[in-house]
Motif scaffolding. Structure first.
Motif, PDB file in Angstrom:
ATOM      1  N   GLY A 184      38.675  38.883  44.276  1.00  0.00           N
ATOM      2  CA  GLY A 184      39.889  38.072  44.242  1.00  0.00           C
ATOM      3  C   GLY A 184      39.703  36.784  43.464  1.00  0.00           C
ATOM      4  N   LEU A 185      38.558  36.130  43.667  1.00  0.00           N
ATOM      5  CA  LEU A 185      38.285  34.909  42.909  1.00  0.00           C
ATOM      6  C   LEU A 185      38.142  35.195  41.418  1.00  0.00           C
ATOM      7  N   LEU A 186      37.492  36.285  41.087  1.00  0.00           N
ATOM      8  CA  LEU A 186      37.378  36.651  39.673  1.00  0.00           C
ATOM      9  C   LEU A 186      38.749  36.958  39.069  1.00  0.00           C
ATOM     10  N   SER A 187      39.624  37.583  39.863  1.00  0.00           N
ATOM     11  CA  SER A 187      40.949  37.908  39.324  1.00  0.00           C
ATOM     12  C   SER A 187      41.787  36.648  39.098  1.00  0.00           C
ATOM     13  N   LEU A 188      41.503  35.592  39.850  1.00  0.00           N
ATOM     14  CA  LEU A 188      42.211  34.329  39.623  1.00  0.00           C
ATOM     15  C   LEU A 188      41.815  33.703  38.287  1.00  0.00           C
ATOM     16  N   SER A 189      40.582  33.928  37.879  1.00  0.00           N
ATOM     17  CA  SER A 189      40.142  33.358  36.608  1.00  0.00           C
ATOM     18  C   SER A 189      40.601  34.184  35.415  1.00  0.00           C
ATOM     19  N   GLU A 190      41.039  35.391  35.663  1.00  0.00           N
ATOM     20  CA  GLU A 190      41.499  36.280  34.590  1.00  0.00           C
ATOM     21  C   GLU A 190      42.930  36.710  34.914  1.00  0.00           C
ATOM     22  N   ARG A 191      43.888  35.945  34.446  1.00  0.00           N
ATOM     23  CA  ARG A 191      45.291  36.180  34.790  1.00  0.00           C
ATOM     24  C   ARG A 191      45.965  37.163  33.833  1.00  0.00           C
ATOM     25  N   THR A 192      45.279  38.269  33.571  1.00  0.00           N
ATOM     26  CA  THR A 192      45.843  39.362  32.787  1.00  0.00           C
ATOM     27  C   THR A 192      45.672  40.633  33.604  1.00  0.00           C
ATOM     28  N   LYS A 193      45.935  41.769  32.965  1.00  0.00           N
ATOM     29  CA  LYS A 193      45.758  43.028  33.686  1.00  0.00           C
ATOM     30  C   LYS A 193      44.312  43.235  34.105  1.00  0.00           C
ATOM     31  N   TRP A 194      43.374  42.569  33.431  1.00  0.00           N
ATOM     32  CA  TRP A 194      41.966  42.747  33.757  1.00  0.00           C
ATOM     33  C   TRP A 194      41.620  42.124  35.105  1.00  0.00           C
TER      34      TRP A 194
END
Length: 123
Positions: free
Chosen positions: A84-94
């Motif tokens: 979840g924290l990683l997804s916050l840093s990558e605000r795209t489909k990735w």
């Protein structure tokens, strides 16, 4: 350990993986609803961590060893928050792909936790 909780966590993790995978397919980042789903899965894993530690403190033993069991419990607990924290840093489909992959990893960790606790016998 509680087999039903382990199965519930595995199923919830796979549902989260499918949900975030669908968002990635649609080129969408993780949204607030995804984070609510991650929180639900994390609460289930926190309950598993507490129950596992309680059972160990009560004197029960994991078939394949206490240290490896506790390591897997902690790893399972950290998987979804880290994704979840990683997804916050990558605000795209990735970001959605990252959460989806983390949820699949959690489902695999749950299978391994079951094997460590019961020795692969299902008992």
């Amino acid at each position: 350990m509680l087999d039903a909780l382990t199965v519930a966590i595995g199923a919830a993790a796979l549902a989260l993986a499918a949900w975030c995978g669908h968002a990635a397919y649609r080129d969408q980042p993780t949204k607030d609803w995804h984070f609510i789903g991650m929180a639900v899965v994390t609460v289930l894993v926190l309950a598993q961590l507490a129950i596992g530690l309680f059972l160990l403190a009560r004197g029960e033993k994991a078939h394949e060893g206490t240290v490896i069991f506790v390591a897997y419990l902690i790893g399972a607990f950290a998987t979804i928050p880290a994704a979840g924290l990683l997804s916050l840093s990558e605000r795209t489909k990735w970001g959605s792909v990252t959460v989806s992959a983390g949820a699949v990893v959690l489902a695999v960790l749950e299978v391994r936790l079951f094997d460590i606790w019961s020795g692969g016998t299902g008992a």
